[in-house]
Scaffold this motif. Structure first.
Motif, PDB file in Angstrom:
ATOM      1  N   HIS A   3      60.612  28.004  43.956  1.00  0.00           N
ATOM      2  CA  HIS A   3      60.463  29.154  43.267  1.00  0.00           C
ATOM      3  C   HIS A   3      59.561  30.265  44.090  1.00  0.00           C
ATOM      4  O   HIS A   3      59.954  31.542  43.920  1.00  0.00           O
ATOM      5  CB  HIS A   3      59.748  29.174  41.758  1.00  0.00           C
ATOM      6  N   ALA A   4      58.867  29.673  44.879  1.00  0.00           N
ATOM      7  CA  ALA A   4      57.857  30.656  45.685  1.00  0.00           C
ATOM      8  C   ALA A   4      58.669  31.307  46.605  1.00  0.00           C
ATOM      9  O   ALA A   4      58.620  32.276  47.052  1.00  0.00           O
ATOM     10  CB  ALA A   4      56.807  29.908  46.114  1.00  0.00           C
ATOM     11  N   LEU A   5      59.638  30.414  47.589  1.00  0.00           N
ATOM     12  CA  LEU A   5      60.531  31.006  48.356  1.00  0.00           C
ATOM     13  C   LEU A   5      61.627  32.031  47.994  1.00  0.00           C
ATOM     14  O   LEU A   5      61.913  32.956  48.538  1.00  0.00           O
ATOM     15  CB  LEU A   5      61.411  29.865  49.250  1.00  0.00           C
ATOM     16  N   GLU A   6      61.943  31.741  46.621  1.00  0.00           N
ATOM     17  CA  GLU A   6      63.072  32.914  45.876  1.00  0.00           C
ATOM     18  C   GLU A   6      62.172  34.134  45.604  1.00  0.00           C
ATOM     19  O   GLU A   6      62.945  35.256  45.886  1.00  0.00           O
ATOM     20  CB  GLU A   6      63.566  32.155  44.862  1.00  0.00           C
ATOM     21  N   ALA A   7      61.106  33.922  45.428  1.00  0.00           N
ATOM     22  CA  ALA A   7      60.239  35.137  44.921  1.00  0.00           C
ATOM     23  C   ALA A   7      59.391  36.142  46.084  1.00  0.00           C
ATOM     24  O   ALA A   7      59.069  37.107  46.043  1.00  0.00           O
ATOM     25  CB  ALA A   7      59.089  34.963  43.955  1.00  0.00           C
ATOM     26  N   ALA A   8      59.564  35.312  47.418  1.00  0.00           N
ATOM     27  CA  ALA A   8      58.810  35.947  48.544  1.00  0.00           C
ATOM     28  C   ALA A   8      59.497  37.362  48.909  1.00  0.00           C
ATOM     29  O   ALA A   8      60.811  37.344  48.761  1.00  0.00           O
ATOM     30  CB  ALA A   8      58.928  35.025  49.722  1.00  0.00           C
ATOM     31  N   ASN A   9      58.964  38.274  49.150  1.00  0.00           N
ATOM     32  CA  ASN A   9      59.483  39.579  49.934  1.00  0.00           C
ATOM     33  C   ASN A   9      59.611  39.343  51.294  1.00  0.00           C
ATOM     34  O   ASN A   9      58.882  39.385  52.136  1.00  0.00           O
ATOM     35  CB  ASN A   9      58.485  40.584  49.452  1.00  0.00           C
TER      36      ASN A   9
END
Length: 86
Positions: A3-9
């Protein structure tokens, strides 16, 4: 972590204008916050629960859409064959 990787900019790390790319060097420079494992587990559980609820609601809405499409076809058929008047 997913989820963190998907949400990263990644916008500031992408190079190239005609064909944007993310080099391995730039990808390694991306900062991803890593909370303690217990917090990660709580976040993952919360997200899994909410995503499941959302998926369920989407399925219900899709079923309603299909039912309405079938009803629409039925009404059109009955109107065209003269079984009902509009």
């Amino acid at each position: 972590m997913a989820h963190a990787l998907e949400a990263a900019n990644y916008r500031n790390y992408i190079t190239g204008s005609a064909q944007p790319k993310l080099s391995q060097e730039n990808l390694q420079a991306v900062k991803i916050p890593v909370p303690p494992l217990s917090e990660q587990q709580s976040i993952a559980t919360y997200l899994d629960t909410k995503c499941s609820e959302i998926d369920s609601l989407i399925a219900i809405k899709q079923q309603k859409i299909e039912t309405l499409k079938d009803y629409k076809k039925s009404v059109i058929y009955e109107a065209v064959t003269g079984k009902i008047t509009v």
